[in-house]
Design a protein around this motif. Structure first.
Motif, PDB file in Angstrom:
ATOM      1  N   ARG A 393       0.694  -1.169  -0.070  1.00 20.39           N
ATOM      2  CA  ARG A 393      -0.033  -0.001   0.082  1.00 20.39           C
ATOM      3  C   ARG A 393       0.823   1.210   0.034  1.00 20.39           C
ATOM      4  O   ARG A 393       1.981   1.340   0.419  1.00 20.39           O
ATOM      5  N   ARG A 398      -6.913   4.477  -2.764  1.00 22.84           N
ATOM      6  CA  ARG A 398      -8.071   4.496  -2.698  1.00 22.84           C
ATOM      7  C   ARG A 398      -8.767   3.495  -3.646  1.00 22.84           C
ATOM      8  O   ARG A 398      -8.004   3.263  -4.791  1.00 22.84           O
ATOM      9  N   LYS A 408     -12.995   4.457  -1.652  1.00 21.40           N
ATOM     10  CA  LYS A 408     -12.908   4.532  -0.348  1.00 21.40           C
ATOM     11  C   LYS A 408     -11.373   4.273  -0.113  1.00 21.40           C
ATOM     12  O   LYS A 408     -10.681   3.625  -0.934  1.00 21.40           O
ATOM     13  N   LYS A 409     -10.846   4.914   1.029  1.00 21.11           N
ATOM     14  CA  LYS A 409      -9.523   4.752   1.482  1.00 21.11           C
ATOM     15  C   LYS A 409      -9.330   3.378   1.792  1.00 21.11           C
ATOM     16  O   LYS A 409      -9.977   2.661   2.592  1.00 21.11           O
ATOM     17  N   GLN A 411      -6.826   2.501   3.814  1.00 19.13           N
ATOM     18  CA  GLN A 411      -6.780   2.718   5.321  1.00 19.13           C
ATOM     19  C   GLN A 411      -7.962   2.262   5.911  1.00 19.13           C
ATOM     20  O   GLN A 411      -8.000   1.664   6.944  1.00 19.13           O
ATOM     21  N   ASP A 412      -9.004   2.881   5.267  1.00 16.75           N
ATOM     22  CA  ASP A 412     -10.420   2.882   6.033  1.00 16.75           C
ATOM     23  C   ASP A 412     -10.872   1.336   6.011  1.00 16.75           C
ATOM     24  O   ASP A 412     -11.494   0.726   7.080  1.00 16.75           O
ATOM     25  N   MET A 413     -10.419   0.714   4.838  1.00 22.08           N
ATOM     26  CA  MET A 413     -11.120  -0.578   4.705  1.00 22.08           C
ATOM     27  C   MET A 413     -10.254  -1.469   5.689  1.00 22.08           C
ATOM     28  O   MET A 413     -10.817  -2.561   6.187  1.00 22.08           O
ATOM     29  N   VAL A 415      -9.122  -0.897   8.608  1.00 17.45           N
ATOM     30  CA  VAL A 415      -9.722  -0.423   9.762  1.00 17.45           C
ATOM     31  C   VAL A 415     -11.035  -1.255  10.256  1.00 17.45           C
ATOM     32  O   VAL A 415     -11.326  -1.958  10.988  1.00 17.45           O
ATOM     33  N   ASP A 416     -11.985  -1.265   9.005  1.00 18.37           N
ATOM     34  CA  ASP A 416     -13.400  -1.787   8.898  1.00 18.37           C
ATOM     35  C   ASP A 416     -13.031  -3.196   9.313  1.00 18.37           C
ATOM     36  O   ASP A 416     -13.916  -3.756   9.909  1.00 18.37           O
ATOM     37  N   GLU A 417     -12.047  -3.735   8.568  1.00 15.61           N
ATOM     38  CA  GLU A 417     -11.837  -5.302   8.470  1.00 15.61           C
ATOM     39  C   GLU A 417     -10.946  -5.792   9.988  1.00 15.61           C
ATOM     40  O   GLU A 417     -10.757  -7.028   9.885  1.00 15.61           O
ATOM     41  N   LYS A 418     -10.826  -4.913  10.608  1.00 14.79           N
ATOM     42  CA  LYS A 418      -9.754  -5.003  11.725  1.00 14.79           C
ATOM     43  C   LYS A 418      -8.510  -5.715  11.240  1.00 14.79           C
ATOM     44  O   LYS A 418      -7.680  -6.632  12.096  1.00 14.79           O
ATOM     45  N   ARG A 424      -0.423  -4.162   7.676  1.00 17.42           N
ATOM     46  CA  ARG A 424      -0.781  -3.536   6.838  1.00 17.42           C
ATOM     47  C   ARG A 424      -0.071  -3.081   5.628  1.00 17.42           C
ATOM     48  O   ARG A 424      -0.281  -3.148   4.562  1.00 17.42           O
TER      49      ARG A 424
END
Length: 477
Positions: A393, A398, A408-409, A411-413, A415-418, A424
């Protein structure tokens, strides 16, 4: 003084210090403690079925005085009819080679020589002359430094080291009693002049602190020795319980250990601390460097509800981290730098060593599955811009996620998927020839090059490696 052999025998029975048939090597410094110990064991040997031998280690630190002590030890053993090994230890040289202080260097070499002597004569146990005064000094010294039950338990009555057991039969007997015993039995002993100098903390405690404290409790030495025995028994129980909890809740991972955050929080405070310390001790190269502050910093962070992901440096290069409901202790490996792989046009299997997985590219016929497994993604090759690439990454990445409007970022994905923060940077991203993100293996795919028509299709499948249990678990979720 006729009671001393009986008291030593009683101590041996209570703590199983020996069994009939044992050969015991007595560490004979030549002072009153070890001299009395040798004589006491010789008195007990016939009834207990023991064979007694001795070893003296000359550290060479006090010149003629050290040499005279070695001669006196040999003379005593000849008088008593005991086989003795007279050994030398180059403490000064060991200090130069290792950078250790004189006390630590002397102790290391002394025990090394005693182990060698025990092996030569076939002794299963080495008897050491530590007595009640030594125990009192040790307990008080550890109190001053700050200690838990393990420290307050003082000098252990017995301890397994390598292939022999170190035993201390005199821990309930005071130095005054041992000196009186030597005088009554007509035993000559040496006096170490360095013991009269308050240069080391132990000497200062013996010469200055304890005499003052005995004004308030004349039986202070016995009191501290009793404290040590009580603490040792309770510490042994807690250690056994902690070992059980380690086996039940802690699991090995690459470079360290992990445990359930929820399971650790459910433990009593004392066991939380002990389990954290045990984990650190397994990973640390400096067993004596783990302080209460290191343990408590981890425990305090662990008990906070937020944040759910964090990391802190513990001790000796060990890193502790929370990744949602997982606690980890690791020695971090060197993090891989940014990577990019170009996918061959004829497909095949591409190994991504940084991520611990491989990606398999194949043209397949038939209908694309409506909801592919998260381990794979299907694409219309006619819509793809080649060559495809697999990379780590980058800041600001995005993706136009299938089923969502806009982008969608990444980074956010994560976080969403833990996805743990530590993974990462290694997680592979599949891109097309223009740099557009197509798929994050195990997580989400983009809306680009969606399967259409009769095919054939490009199927990309992630083959998880055993080295990365975290990525594997996401594929299976």
């Amino acid at each position: 003084m006729e009671q001393l052999p009986r008291r030593v025998a009683q101590m041996a029975r209570e703590h199983a210090l020996w069994v009939p048939g044992d050969r015991i090597l007595v560490a004979l410094s030549g002072g009153p403690d070890s001299t009395a110990l040798l004589h006491l064991l010789l008195q007990l040997a016939p009834a207990e079925g023991l064979t007694i031998t001795a070893a003296h280690v000359d550290h060479g630190l006090r010149g003629k005085e050290s040499a005279a002590e070695a001669e006196a030890a040999g003379r005593l053993c000849r008088l008593l009819g005991v086989e003795v090994q007279l050994l030398k230890a180059d403490v000064s040289g060991h200090m130069t080679r290792t950078g250790l202080g004189v006390q630590t260097a002397a102790r290391e070499l002394r025990y090394a020589r005693l182990h060698e002597a025990a092996a030569r004569c076939g002794a299963s146990r080495v008897a050491l002359g530590h007595q009640a005064d030594d125990q009192a000094e040790t307990v008080l010294m550890r109190m001053l430094r700050g200690s838990g039950l393990g420290g307050l338990s003082g000098i252990p009555v017995k301890r397994r080291e390598k292939n022999v057991e170190l035993i201390r039969p005199l821990l309930r007997i005071t130095k005054a009693e041992l000196i009186a015993y030597c005088q009554t039995a007509g035993l000559a002993y040496s006096t170490d002049s360095s013991n009269a100098k308050p240069d080391y903390i132990r000497n200062a405690i013996r010469l200055e602190a304890l005499p003052q404290l005995r004004r308030f409790n004349p039986r202070l030495d016995a009191t501290l020795a009793r404290t040590a025995e009580v603490a040792a028994a309770e510490d042994a129980y807690m250690e056994a319980r902690t070992a059980e909890l380690f086996k039940a809740h802690v699991h090995a991972v690459d470079g360290g250990y992990k445990a359930s955050h929820k399971a650790l929080l459910a433990l009593p405070l004392a066991l939380q601390r002990r389990l954290i310390k045990l984990i650190l001790s397994y990973l640390s190269r400096e067993k004596n460097g783990i302080a209460f502050e290191h343990v408590e910093a981890i425990r305090a962070a662990m008990c906070r509800a937020e944040p759910t992901t964090w990391r802190l440096d513990a001790v000796d290069g060990i890193r502790c981290m929370r990744e949602y409901d997982t606690m980890k202790w690791v020695r971090p490996a060197e993090q891989p730098g940014p990577y990019t792989y170009v996918v061959p046009r004829d497909g095949g299997e591409l190994k991504i060593s940084e991520a611990g997985i491989a990606l398999q590219f194949a043209l397949v016929s038939g209908a694309a599955p409506a909801r592919p497994d998260r381990r794979e993604a299907w694409f219309d090759p006619a819509q793809l811009h080649l060559p495809l690439q697999v990379r780590s990454r980058r800041a600001g990445d995005r993706m136009a996620v299938a089923g969502l409007k806009g982008t969608k970022k990444v980074q956010d994905m994560f976080v969403d998927e833990k996805v743990p923060a530590a993974r990462r940077a290694r997680w592979p991203l599949l891109c097309d020839g223009r740099g557009e993100l197509l798929w994050i293996p195990g997580l989400r795919r983009s809306a680009l090059a969606a399967p259409a028509g009769a095919g054939p299709y490009l199927r990309v499948r992630a083959l998880a490696g055993a080295a990365d249990d975290g990525m594997e678990s996401l594929f299976e979720s």
